[in-house]
Design a protein around this motif. Sequence first.
Motif, PDB file in Angstrom:
ATOM      1  N   ALA A 128      81.686  31.171  48.749  1.00 44.38           N
ATOM      2  CA  ALA A 128      80.594  30.471  48.055  1.00 44.38           C
ATOM      3  C   ALA A 128      79.352  30.376  48.937  1.00 44.38           C
ATOM      4  CB  ALA A 128      81.059  29.076  47.641  1.00 44.38           C
ATOM      5  N   ARG A 129      79.549  30.040  50.215  1.00 39.13           N
ATOM      6  CA  ARG A 129      78.395  29.952  51.130  1.00 39.13           C
ATOM      7  C   ARG A 129      77.742  31.312  51.325  1.00 39.13           C
ATOM      8  NH1 ARG A 129      81.871  26.294  53.835  1.00 39.13           N
ATOM      9  NH2 ARG A 129      82.593  27.969  55.224  1.00 39.13           N
ATOM     10  N   ALA A 130      78.571  32.359  51.446  1.00 35.85           N
ATOM     11  CA  ALA A 130      78.014  33.706  51.639  1.00 35.85           C
ATOM     12  C   ALA A 130      77.182  34.147  50.436  1.00 35.85           C
ATOM     13  CB  ALA A 130      79.148  34.698  51.891  1.00 35.85           C
ATOM     14  N   LEU A 131      77.541  33.641  49.247  1.00 33.55           N
ATOM     15  CA  LEU A 131      76.804  33.990  48.037  1.00 33.55           C
ATOM     16  C   LEU A 131      75.650  33.032  47.774  1.00 33.55           C
ATOM     17  CD1 LEU A 131      79.852  34.802  45.722  1.00 33.55           C
ATOM     18  CD2 LEU A 131      78.170  36.455  46.562  1.00 33.55           C
ATOM     19  N   GLY A 132      75.471  32.043  48.662  1.00 25.39           N
ATOM     20  CA  GLY A 132      74.396  31.077  48.494  1.00 25.39           C
ATOM     21  C   GLY A 132      74.648  30.075  47.382  1.00 25.39           C
ATOM     22  N   LEU A 133      75.910  29.799  47.080  1.00 28.66           N
ATOM     23  CA  LEU A 133      76.273  28.881  46.002  1.00 28.66           C
ATOM     24  C   LEU A 133      76.728  27.541  46.579  1.00 28.66           C
ATOM     25  CD1 LEU A 133      78.330  31.320  43.747  1.00 28.66           C
ATOM     26  CD2 LEU A 133      75.989  30.548  43.364  1.00 28.66           C
ATOM     27  N   ARG A 134      76.238  26.463  46.001  1.00 30.65           N
ATOM     28  CA  ARG A 134      76.707  25.118  46.344  1.00 30.65           C
ATOM     29  C   ARG A 134      77.526  24.608  45.165  1.00 30.65           C
ATOM     30  NH1 ARG A 134      72.008  21.349  48.630  1.00 30.65           N
ATOM     31  NH2 ARG A 134      73.894  20.108  49.043  1.00 30.65           N
ATOM     32  N   LEU A 135      78.827  24.539  45.356  1.00 26.01           N
ATOM     33  CA  LEU A 135      79.723  24.212  44.254  1.00 26.01           C
ATOM     34  C   LEU A 135      80.315  22.812  44.409  1.00 26.01           C
ATOM     35  CD1 LEU A 135      81.727  27.564  43.940  1.00 26.01           C
ATOM     36  CD2 LEU A 135      79.622  26.885  42.761  1.00 26.01           C
ATOM     37  N   PRO A 136      80.617  22.156  43.301  1.00 26.60           N
ATOM     38  CA  PRO A 136      81.375  20.912  43.365  1.00 26.60           C
ATOM     39  C   PRO A 136      82.755  21.179  43.957  1.00 26.60           C
ATOM     40  CG  PRO A 136      80.417  21.255  41.178  1.00 26.60           C
ATOM     41  CD  PRO A 136      80.263  22.534  41.924  1.00 26.60           C
ATOM     42  N   ASP A 137      83.468  20.102  44.314  1.00 26.78           N
ATOM     43  CA  ASP A 137      84.806  20.306  44.866  1.00 26.78           C
ATOM     44  C   ASP A 137      85.766  20.741  43.763  1.00 26.78           C
ATOM     45  OD1 ASP A 137      85.627  18.028  43.438  1.00 26.78           O
ATOM     46  OD2 ASP A 137      85.415  16.704  45.167  1.00 26.78           O
ATOM     47  N   GLU A 138      86.967  21.146  44.173  1.00 21.86           N
ATOM     48  CA  GLU A 138      87.923  21.714  43.223  1.00 21.86           C
ATOM     49  C   GLU A 138      88.325  20.722  42.134  1.00 21.86           C
ATOM     50  OE1 GLU A 138      90.082  25.012  46.147  1.00 21.86           O
ATOM     51  OE2 GLU A 138      91.129  23.142  45.675  1.00 21.86           O
ATOM     52  N   ARG A 139      88.444  19.442  42.501  1.00 19.67           N
ATOM     53  CA  ARG A 139      88.841  18.456  41.495  1.00 19.67           C
ATOM     54  C   ARG A 139      87.791  18.351  40.392  1.00 19.67           C
ATOM     55  NH1 ARG A 139      90.740  12.523  43.287  1.00 19.67           N
ATOM     56  NH2 ARG A 139      92.399  13.848  44.108  1.00 19.67           N
ATOM     57  N   GLU A 140      86.520  18.282  40.774  1.00 25.75           N
ATOM     58  CA  GLU A 140      85.467  18.175  39.763  1.00 25.75           C
ATOM     59  C   GLU A 140      85.410  19.439  38.901  1.00 25.75           C
ATOM     60  OE1 GLU A 140      80.605  17.584  39.388  1.00 25.75           O
ATOM     61  OE2 GLU A 140      81.642  16.984  41.234  1.00 25.75           O
ATOM     62  N   LEU A 141      85.539  20.596  39.532  1.00 23.08           N
ATOM     63  CA  LEU A 141      85.542  21.829  38.762  1.00 23.08           C
ATOM     64  C   LEU A 141      86.710  21.862  37.773  1.00 23.08           C
ATOM     65  CD1 LEU A 141      84.600  24.427  41.507  1.00 23.08           C
ATOM     66  CD2 LEU A 141      83.223  23.813  39.507  1.00 23.08           C
ATOM     67  N   THR A 142      87.874  21.402  38.209  1.00 25.01           N
ATOM     68  CA  THR A 142      89.036  21.351  37.327  1.00 25.01           C
ATOM     69  C   THR A 142      88.754  20.447  36.134  1.00 25.01           C
ATOM     70  OG1 THR A 142      90.587  21.762  39.134  1.00 25.01           O
ATOM     71  CG2 THR A 142      91.477  20.707  37.165  1.00 25.01           C
ATOM     72  N   GLU A 143      88.149  19.289  36.376  1.00 26.08           N
ATOM     73  CA  GLU A 143      87.825  18.372  35.286  1.00 26.08           C
ATOM     74  C   GLU A 143      86.850  19.006  34.306  1.00 26.08           C
ATOM     75  OE1 GLU A 143      86.375  14.947  37.310  1.00 26.08           O
ATOM     76  OE2 GLU A 143      88.375  14.202  37.864  1.00 26.08           O
ATOM     77  N   ARG A 144      85.879  19.748  34.822  1.00 22.61           N
ATOM     78  CA  ARG A 144      84.892  20.389  33.930  1.00 22.61           C
ATOM     79  C   ARG A 144      85.535  21.485  33.088  1.00 22.61           C
ATOM     80  NH1 ARG A 144      79.238  21.283  37.329  1.00 22.61           N
ATOM     81  NH2 ARG A 144      79.018  19.164  38.149  1.00 22.61           N
ATOM     82  N   VAL A 145      86.418  22.278  33.716  1.00 23.50           N
ATOM     83  CA  VAL A 145      87.099  23.334  32.965  1.00 23.50           C
ATOM     84  C   VAL A 145      87.988  22.723  31.884  1.00 23.50           C
ATOM     85  CG1 VAL A 145      88.848  25.157  33.117  1.00 23.50           C
ATOM     86  CG2 VAL A 145      86.993  25.043  34.806  1.00 23.50           C
ATOM     87  N   THR A 146      88.682  21.652  32.229  1.00 25.81           N
ATOM     88  CA  THR A 146      89.559  20.994  31.257  1.00 25.81           C
ATOM     89  C   THR A 146      88.742  20.403  30.117  1.00 25.81           C
ATOM     90  OG1 THR A 146      91.127  20.454  33.028  1.00 25.81           O
ATOM     91  CG2 THR A 146      91.320  19.217  30.983  1.00 25.81           C
ATOM     92  N   ALA A 147      87.595  19.805  30.430  1.00 28.05           N
ATOM     93  CA  ALA A 147      86.752  19.200  29.405  1.00 28.05           C
ATOM     94  C   ALA A 147      86.181  20.257  28.474  1.00 28.05           C
ATOM     95  CB  ALA A 147      85.618  18.423  30.055  1.00 28.05           C
ATOM     96  N   ALA A 148      85.973  21.465  28.983  1.00 27.34           N
ATOM     97  CA  ALA A 148      85.386  22.536  28.162  1.00 27.34           C
ATOM     98  C   ALA A 148      86.394  23.144  27.210  1.00 27.34           C
ATOM     99  CB  ALA A 148      84.819  23.634  29.064  1.00 27.34           C
TER     100      ALA A 148
END
Length: 333
Positions: A312-332
């Motif tokens: 993610a850092r090499a691609l210049g991306l600032r991502l939420p942590d895995e738990r938040e991402l999991t919650e967003r995927v589940t909500a979608a």
Amino acid sequence: MLPNSLPTALRRLVPILCLGLGGLCSPSAAQGHALGMTVLQTDAQPAHAEFVRQLQDAQAPDARFALVRLGAGESAQGPEDESANAGVRTRSLRAGAAAESITVAVGAGAARAALERTGSEPLLLAMLSRLDYEGLKSSSAMRRPDRRVGVLLRDPAMVDQLALVDVVLPGKRRLGVVATGESEPLLRELQRAAQGWDLQIEYAPDARSLAAALKTVLPRSDALLVLPDLIGDDQAATLAVLRAAATAGVPVFGASDGLVRSGGLAAAVSTPVLLARQARTLGQKVAAGGGSGSPMVEAATPATVRVNPTVARALGLRLPDERELTERVTAAR
């Protein structure tokens, strides 16, 4: 327990009412019958072993549990023969427990053995890849009218994979895929789920053509999705995909922890713990009457997200942590 404050006449009437309602007032009726399990295992894959442990640990004290380990090519025995099998561990069925039971086959080898059984006990075929299932579903044993069958796939649905790409790269819709001839069932599922996406699909019939397919698809893609097929399940092919994508600066998504550890950006995966919970619920549905004539098929859900922060850092991306991402995927979903 009934409150002491109830009038005596009413306290005497309650048991009679419960009896007339078929025992619906009893604790066992309120909680549902315990499901007995015979679990078939043909290999020692860590994920399969953990899945079985989770099933056994969560089994109710009054429910029967038998683990049958089969060698390669060995056929599954019926329930009446289990005590004679080496390596079988059982938990006795206590008095008053329900008679409902199901055979759970873990992995493709065990699934084939279970389908060869002559009995009519309900079956749950678990920890199968989509391609494993495609290879089994044409079997007449899968469609016997006297047997109920459930299928639990080990990978999350394509809708979850797309939800992850959407959460990590909002607004990016060009999704590249390199497929093989055997990938068609996966591609059909992806195409059904990918309304509003711009799929860039290239085929690599063999290992030598993989580089050419990647050279074509990467410049047209905002992200690359590795399918759980002959490319995604082959370490050398996956590494070739990851190297080419890294050179092109294209993030790679998939459905396995291994892909993320090897250089993929993120994956929606299902753990043995989550799969065991889902298997228990699906098993109850099948034992209750689902899956007759046509199997009940479920993809792994919910999915949990894995991220490679270095990528993610090499691609210049600032991502939420895995738990938040999991919650967003589940909500979608």
